[in-house]
Design a protein around this motif. Structure first.
Motif, PDB file in Angstrom:
ATOM      1  N   LYS A   1       0.843  -1.200   0.000  1.00 20.61           N
ATOM      2  CA  LYS A   1       0.000   0.000   0.000  1.00 20.61           C
ATOM      3  C   LYS A   1       0.880   1.253   0.000  1.00 20.61           C
ATOM      4  N   GLY A   2       0.546   2.205  -0.861  1.00 19.28           N
ATOM      5  CA  GLY A   2       1.286   3.473  -0.876  1.00 19.28           C
ATOM      6  C   GLY A   2       2.554   3.443  -1.723  1.00 19.28           C
ATOM      7  N   LEU A   3       2.737   2.347  -2.461  1.00 20.23           N
ATOM      8  CA  LEU A   3       3.951   2.248  -3.303  1.00 20.23           C
ATOM      9  C   LEU A   3       3.767   3.087  -4.575  1.00 20.23           C
TER      10      LEU A   3
ATOM     11  N   GLY B   1       1.555  10.589   4.189  1.00 19.62           N
ATOM     12  CA  GLY B   1       2.469  11.697   3.908  1.00 19.62           C
ATOM     13  C   GLY B   1       3.915  11.453   4.311  1.00 19.62           C
ATOM     14  N   LYS B   2       4.182  10.294   4.921  1.00 15.18           N
ATOM     15  CA  LYS B   2       5.562  10.014   5.346  1.00 15.18           C
ATOM     16  C   LYS B   2       6.170   8.916   4.452  1.00 15.18           C
ATOM     17  N   ILE B   3       7.421   9.122   4.045  1.00 15.85           N
ATOM     18  CA  ILE B   3       8.099   8.082   3.254  1.00 15.85           C
ATOM     19  C   ILE B   3       8.646   7.046   4.229  1.00 15.85           C
ATOM     20  N   THR B   4       8.140   5.840   4.151  1.00 18.27           N
ATOM     21  CA  THR B   4       8.550   4.793   5.103  1.00 18.27           C
ATOM     22  C   THR B   4       9.565   3.823   4.514  1.00 18.27           C
ATOM     23  N   ASP B   5       9.607   3.740   3.196  1.00 21.83           N
ATOM     24  CA  ASP B   5      10.515   2.783   2.553  1.00 21.83           C
ATOM     25  C   ASP B   5      10.858   3.300   1.157  1.00 21.83           C
ATOM     26  N   PHE B   6      11.970   2.823   0.634  1.00 21.85           N
ATOM     27  CA  PHE B   6      12.218   2.994  -0.809  1.00 21.85           C
ATOM     28  C   PHE B   6      13.089   1.844  -1.287  1.00 21.85           C
ATOM     29  N   PHE B   7      13.016   1.584  -2.581  1.00 21.50           N
ATOM     30  CA  PHE B   7      13.967   0.627  -3.191  1.00 21.50           C
ATOM     31  C   PHE B   7      14.251   1.063  -4.620  1.00 21.50           C
ATOM     32  N   SER B   8      15.372   0.628  -5.148  1.00 22.79           N
ATOM     33  CA  SER B   8      15.746   1.015  -6.510  1.00 22.79           C
ATOM     34  C   SER B   8      16.469  -0.135  -7.203  1.00 22.79           C
ATOM     35  N   PHE B   9      16.395  -0.121  -8.503  1.00 22.01           N
ATOM     36  CA  PHE B   9      17.183  -1.070  -9.298  1.00 22.01           C
ATOM     37  C   PHE B   9      17.614  -0.384 -10.590  1.00 22.01           C
ATOM     38  N   TYR B  10      18.705  -0.870 -11.167  1.00 17.39           N
ATOM     39  CA  TYR B  10      19.187  -0.254 -12.405  1.00 17.39           C
ATOM     40  C   TYR B  10      19.299  -1.295 -13.512  1.00 17.39           C
TER      41      TYR B  10
ATOM     42  N   PHE C   1      19.656  -2.069  -6.344  1.00 15.95           N
ATOM     43  CA  PHE C   1      20.546  -0.961  -5.984  1.00 15.95           C
ATOM     44  C   PHE C   1      20.282  -0.640  -4.506  1.00 15.95           C
ATOM     45  N   TYR C   2      20.112   0.608  -4.144  1.00 11.53           N
ATOM     46  CA  TYR C   2      19.928   0.936  -2.728  1.00 11.53           C
ATOM     47  C   TYR C   2      18.465   0.818  -2.308  1.00 11.53           C
ATOM     48  N   TYR C   3      18.254   0.587  -1.020  1.00 11.62           N
ATOM     49  CA  TYR C   3      16.905   0.559  -0.449  1.00 11.62           C
ATOM     50  C   TYR C   3      17.001   0.846   1.039  1.00 11.62           C
ATOM     51  N   ALA C   4      15.882   1.137   1.648  1.00  8.10           N
ATOM     52  CA  ALA C   4      15.848   1.349   3.103  1.00  8.10           C
ATOM     53  C   ALA C   4      14.412   1.227   3.574  1.00  8.10           C
ATOM     54  N   SER C   5      14.258   0.903   4.841  1.00  9.84           N
ATOM     55  CA  SER C   5      12.921   0.762   5.400  1.00  9.84           C
ATOM     56  C   SER C   5      12.924   1.205   6.862  1.00  9.84           C
ATOM     57  N   GLU C   6      11.897   1.956   7.226  1.00  8.42           N
ATOM     58  CA  GLU C   6      11.738   2.364   8.640  1.00  8.42           C
ATOM     59  C   GLU C   6      11.641   1.144   9.558  1.00  8.42           C
ATOM     60  N   THR C   7      11.182   0.026   9.004  1.00 12.04           N
ATOM     61  CA  THR C   7      11.020  -1.179   9.825  1.00 12.04           C
ATOM     62  C   THR C   7      12.320  -1.552  10.531  1.00 12.04           C
TER      63      THR C   7
END
Ligand SMILES: CCCCCCCCCCCCCC(=O)SCCNC(=O)CCNC(=O)[C@H](O)C(C)(C)COP(=O)(O)OP(=O)(O)OC[C@H]1O[C@@H](n2cnc3c(N)ncnc32)[C@H](O)[C@@H]1OP(=O)(O)O
Length: 492
Positions: free
Chosen positions: A304-306, A364-373, A392-398
């Motif tokens: 949800k929210g992606l 309204g808050k960014i909780t996660d992101f991920f990327s690929f190239y 590539f890079y990613y991060a999660s509030e979890t």
């Protein structure tokens, strides 16, 4: 090589087909056994070898080398004295005792840096490749597309596109002088290349201004002539002139001496294409139909929210990235500008899109992101390409959960995110999704049906000593979920 996938020229060279432990006869001894347990591929190497020779080979290895099973022997490693060039460089040597305090291996003295490059052999000249000139980018592309990294059987070769090179080599703060070429004097043909870009790294508690060295390539006709050391010394000189004394680089082969070793994993997205191009074999116990079913993915993402990352998310993503990265030992310290460059495709100014980044927004808050190239590989014999997505890079509030089940929660969350990444990559027509055992990848690779490749990627630091950083694999090269990895730098 995994049963499931025969990885393409995974970044910087390939491991070789595994050899069996049982091949070794005649040799005994607790250390040999320990060494073989850690690195079964050495068995073939030692087969029929004089015990004395084995002893000699083992002299150059310390316990760390042996236990990592990576920085040891095999086809890749020579004894220290045979590294005629690397022996002269400020890099840690095999067999050196640890632990020693982290720090530089050579004194820095700008006054002693030569102002001109060493002379090349007759018929060749140095050049600074101007990457603002599309024609010169094209020349680098041509050199790499014919002469860069291939797999062991020369079936696949990386095909870094011109857009990719613009993105990779013109990161914020890039220095023209660090794009080093060698040309034939008479024709001006580009026959060798090496590059550096500036990067701030944190290695454990130390912050270093480094250059990130990549795309070392020599025309096949000029191989074996000791030109690589000349190129490396030249790029070192040019970095030193900017008062940069440290570098990071990754290579598929073992050199003195890896600070970490990660393993490649591959997740089929279009299994049939991978099979038809020779990338993936059909396992003896399976059928084509079963393989296709195994790798099938839902049509829609579930988180949800992606949504795709936009410029307005930069500060939030930068903040989340910076906090997430504090959990690792070897990480890039990116400015907001660098996050924009690396995650928003350099502001989308290139012909072809190279990187995709998605965020999760919750109230309204960014909780996660991920990327690929995107990095294609040419199927050499078939004039086809494999479209590979690289995580590539990613991060999660979890990751910052205070719950006693924090690790389990992170595992669940990352699995959900990467599952969505696979779905998106499939929609974008990628054939395979590749990842290393770095960051928190150990938590999802198996569950997301990534198969182990036979390639390892060794991480190196120039002029910096630090003890070994876990690469997400155990001493048998299996995923190490327990300890995970301390590596947080993803190299292109
Ligand atoms: C402060 C700033 C510092 C900046 C510098 C930091 C260091 C950066 C280091 C570079 C990071 C690059 C990161 C990437 O881009 S890794 C990608 C490397 N490129 C390829 O694999 C493309 C295909 N191969 C080629 O183009 C050539 O085979 C290369 C160029 C690789 C070697 O050419 P060639 O086959 O004709 O060999 P030679 O006769 O000239 O030279 C033989 C010597 O070179 C040592 N060798 C072989 N391969 C590599 C390698 N990949 N990294 C470092 N050293 C390597 C070798 O052990 C031997 O030294 P020693 O064993 O006698 O000691």
């Amino acid at each position: 090589m995994s049963e499931e996938s025969k990885p393409e020229a995974s970044k910087k060279g390939k491991g070789k087909a595994k050899r069996e432990e049982g091949e070794l006869n005649n040799i005994s001894g607790a250390l040999v056994e320990q060494l073989l347990k850690a690195n079964p591929s050495l068995a073939g190497e030692m087969q029929g070898m004089e015990p004395k020779k084995i002893e000699e080979m083992m002299k150059g290895m310390n316990l760390q080398d042996i236990l990592t099973g990576m920085s040891t022997g095999g086809k890749n490693q020579k004894d220290m004295a045979s590294y005629k060039f690397w022996n002269t460089q400020p890099v840690p040597k095999f067999g050196e005792d640890e632990p020693l305090p982290d720090g530089p291996l050579r004194e820095n003295d700008l006054a002693r840096v030569k102002t001109v490059g060493a002379e090349l052999i007759e018929g060749f000249e140095w050049d600074t490749v101007d990457l603002m000139d599309d024609q010169q980018v094209r020349e680098v592309y041509e050199l790499l597309s014919h002469h860069y990294v291939e797999d062991n059987e020369a079936m696949f070769r990386f095909n870094y596109s011109a857009s990719f090179l613009h993105w990779a080599l013109k990161a914020p703060g890039w220095i023209k002088n660090w794009h080093v070429g060698v040309r034939v004097t008479s024709t001006k043909k580009l026959v060798a290349f090496i590059s550096g870009i500036p990067v701030t790294l944190r290695v454990r508690e130390h912050v270093l201004q480094c250059s990130e060295i990549n795309f070392l390539c020599i025309h096949k006709k000029l191989r074996g002539k000791r030109l690589a050391p000349v190129l490396i010394k030249e790029v070192t000189r040019r970095c030193n002139l900017e008062s940069v004394w440290n570098a990071i680089y990754t290579v598929g082969v073992v050199l003195p001496r890896p600070i970490s070793t990660c393993r490649y994993f591959h997740r089929s997205l279009d299994w049939l294409k991978l099979y038809e191009t020779g990338f993936s074999p059909l396992p003896a116990t399976s059928t084509k139909a079963k393989q296709v079913t195994k790798y099938a993915l839902p049509a829609k993402t579930a988180t949800k929210g992606l949504r795709e990352m936009e410029a307005k998310d930069l500060d939030a993503v930068h903040d989340l990235f910076t906090r997430y990265m504090q959990r690792f030992d070897l990480v890039p310290k990116f400015s907001v500008e660098e996050v924009e460059h690396w995650l928003l495709n350099g502001g989308s100014k290139y012909d072809e899109r190279i990187v995709w980044t998605y965020v999760v927004e919750d109230e309204g808050k960014i909780t996660d992101f991920f990327s690929f190239y995107l990095l294609e590989s040419s199927v050499i014999a078939k004039k086809e390409t494999i479209r590979a997505a690289y995580l590539f890079y990613y991060a999660s509030e979890t990751a910052f959960s205070k719950s006693p089940d924090a690790k389990k929660e992170l595992k669940v969350r990352l699995n959900a995110l990467v599952h969505d990444a696979l779905i998106l990559a499939k929609k974008l027509d990628f054939d395979v999704f590749n990842a290393l055992t770095l960051l928190d990848n150990a938590l999802f690779l198996e569950e997301q049906k990534f198969g182990a490749g036979d390639g390892s990627l060794h991480y190196y630091l120039f002029n910096w000593r630090t003890s070994f950083i876990n690469g997400g694999i155990d001493d048998k090269k299996n995923i190490d979920q327990e300890r995970g990895s301390g590596v947080g730098v993803v190299m292109l």
